[in-house]
Scaffold this motif. Structure first.
Motif, PDB file in Angstrom:
ATOM      1  N   LEU A 131       8.948  -6.455   5.226  1.00 12.62           N
ATOM      2  CA  LEU A 131       7.913  -5.980   4.310  1.00 12.62           C
ATOM      3  C   LEU A 131       8.141  -6.642   2.958  1.00 12.62           C
ATOM      4  N   VAL A 132       7.077  -7.190   2.406  1.00 16.72           N
ATOM      5  CA  VAL A 132       7.150  -7.856   1.108  1.00 16.72           C
ATOM      6  C   VAL A 132       6.117  -7.192   0.206  1.00 16.72           C
ATOM      7  N   TRP A 133       6.567  -6.627  -0.923  1.00 13.86           N
ATOM      8  CA  TRP A 133       5.685  -5.886  -1.821  1.00 13.86           C
ATOM      9  C   TRP A 133       5.497  -6.618  -3.142  1.00 13.86           C
ATOM     10  N   PHE A 134       4.254  -6.653  -3.581  1.00 14.54           N
ATOM     11  CA  PHE A 134       3.882  -7.116  -4.917  1.00 14.54           C
ATOM     12  C   PHE A 134       3.193  -5.933  -5.577  1.00 14.54           C
ATOM     13  N   ASP A 135       3.860  -5.318  -6.530  1.00 16.95           N
ATOM     14  CA  ASP A 135       3.342  -4.102  -7.144  1.00 16.95           C
ATOM     15  C   ASP A 135       2.128  -4.385  -8.012  1.00 16.95           C
ATOM     16  N   GLY A 136       1.227  -3.407  -8.078  1.00 16.19           N
ATOM     17  CA  GLY A 136       0.085  -3.475  -8.964  1.00 16.19           C
ATOM     18  C   GLY A 136       0.412  -2.787 -10.270  1.00 16.19           C
ATOM     19  N   PRO A 137      -0.444  -2.885 -11.223  1.00 17.51           N
ATOM     20  CA  PRO A 137      -1.724  -3.595 -11.101  1.00 17.51           C
ATOM     21  C   PRO A 137      -1.534  -5.106 -11.202  1.00 17.51           C
ATOM     22  N   ALA A 169      -4.635 -13.212  -9.765  1.00 18.96           N
ATOM     23  CA  ALA A 169      -3.352 -13.211  -9.067  1.00 18.96           C
ATOM     24  C   ALA A 169      -3.541 -12.922  -7.579  1.00 18.96           C
ATOM     25  N   VAL A 170      -4.427 -11.991  -7.258  1.00 17.27           N
ATOM     26  CA  VAL A 170      -4.714 -11.661  -5.858  1.00 17.27           C
ATOM     27  C   VAL A 170      -5.323 -12.870  -5.157  1.00 17.27           C
ATOM     28  N   GLU A 171      -6.256 -13.539  -5.813  1.00 23.09           N
ATOM     29  CA  GLU A 171      -6.887 -14.720  -5.222  1.00 23.09           C
ATOM     30  C   GLU A 171      -5.881 -15.856  -5.071  1.00 23.09           C
ATOM     31  N   VAL A 180      -4.149  -5.537   0.669  1.00 26.08           N
ATOM     32  CA  VAL A 180      -4.299  -5.507  -0.787  1.00 26.08           C
ATOM     33  C   VAL A 180      -4.935  -4.186  -1.188  1.00 26.08           C
ATOM     34  N   GLY A 181      -4.320  -3.532  -2.177  1.00 24.66           N
ATOM     35  CA  GLY A 181      -4.831  -2.278  -2.691  1.00 24.66           C
ATOM     36  C   GLY A 181      -5.882  -2.484  -3.762  1.00 24.66           C
ATOM     37  N   SER A 182      -6.530  -1.413  -4.157  1.00 33.56           N
ATOM     38  CA  SER A 182      -7.607  -1.482  -5.146  1.00 33.56           C
ATOM     39  C   SER A 182      -7.118  -1.951  -6.517  1.00 33.56           C
TER      40      SER A 182
END
Length: 115
Positions: free
Chosen positions: A5-11, A16-18, A49-51
């Motif tokens: 599992l690899v996490w990139f925290d928001g916001p 960055a998402v693109e 991807v979260g909101s």
């Protein structure tokens, strides 16, 4: 079977998402598909991807060596023209686990990949 599992925290920004999406599809996916050890060692994965732009990547592999190879490939790949390194930050967390139970349709698909 191994799960990473690899996490990139928001916001995180839409840019960055693109940038992450492009890196995965245009740079990393072709490298993975061309690598003989990864074609057999990786079972698949999901990018969610979260909101708020947070992202989690789940990778299933036959063994830890495949995940090590994947990590090396990702970290050593050259950026594509137009990729902005400022938008491609490293993950906030990485977790690696040995699968203890597999259920549902995935159990049928991964038979033989489990420890």
């Amino acid at each position: 079977m191994y799960v990473q599992l690899v996490w990139f925290d928001g916001p995180r920004s839409e840019q960055a998402v693109e940038a992450s999406r492009r890196a995965g599809r245009e740079r990393l996916k072709p490298l993975v598909e061309a690598h003989p050890d990864l074609r057999t060692g990786l079972l698949g994965g999901v990018r969610a991807v979260g909101s708020d732009g947070a992202e989690c990547v789940v990778v299933l592999a036959r063994d830890a060596a495949a995940l090590d190879t994947l990590e090396h490939l990702v970290m050593s790949s050259e950026l594509l023209p137009g990729e902005d390194p400022a938008l491609l930050t490293g993950p906030d967390r990485v977790g690696r686990y040995v699968a203890s139970d597999v259920f549902g349709r995935l159990a049928d698909l991964t038979t033989g990949a489990q420890r």
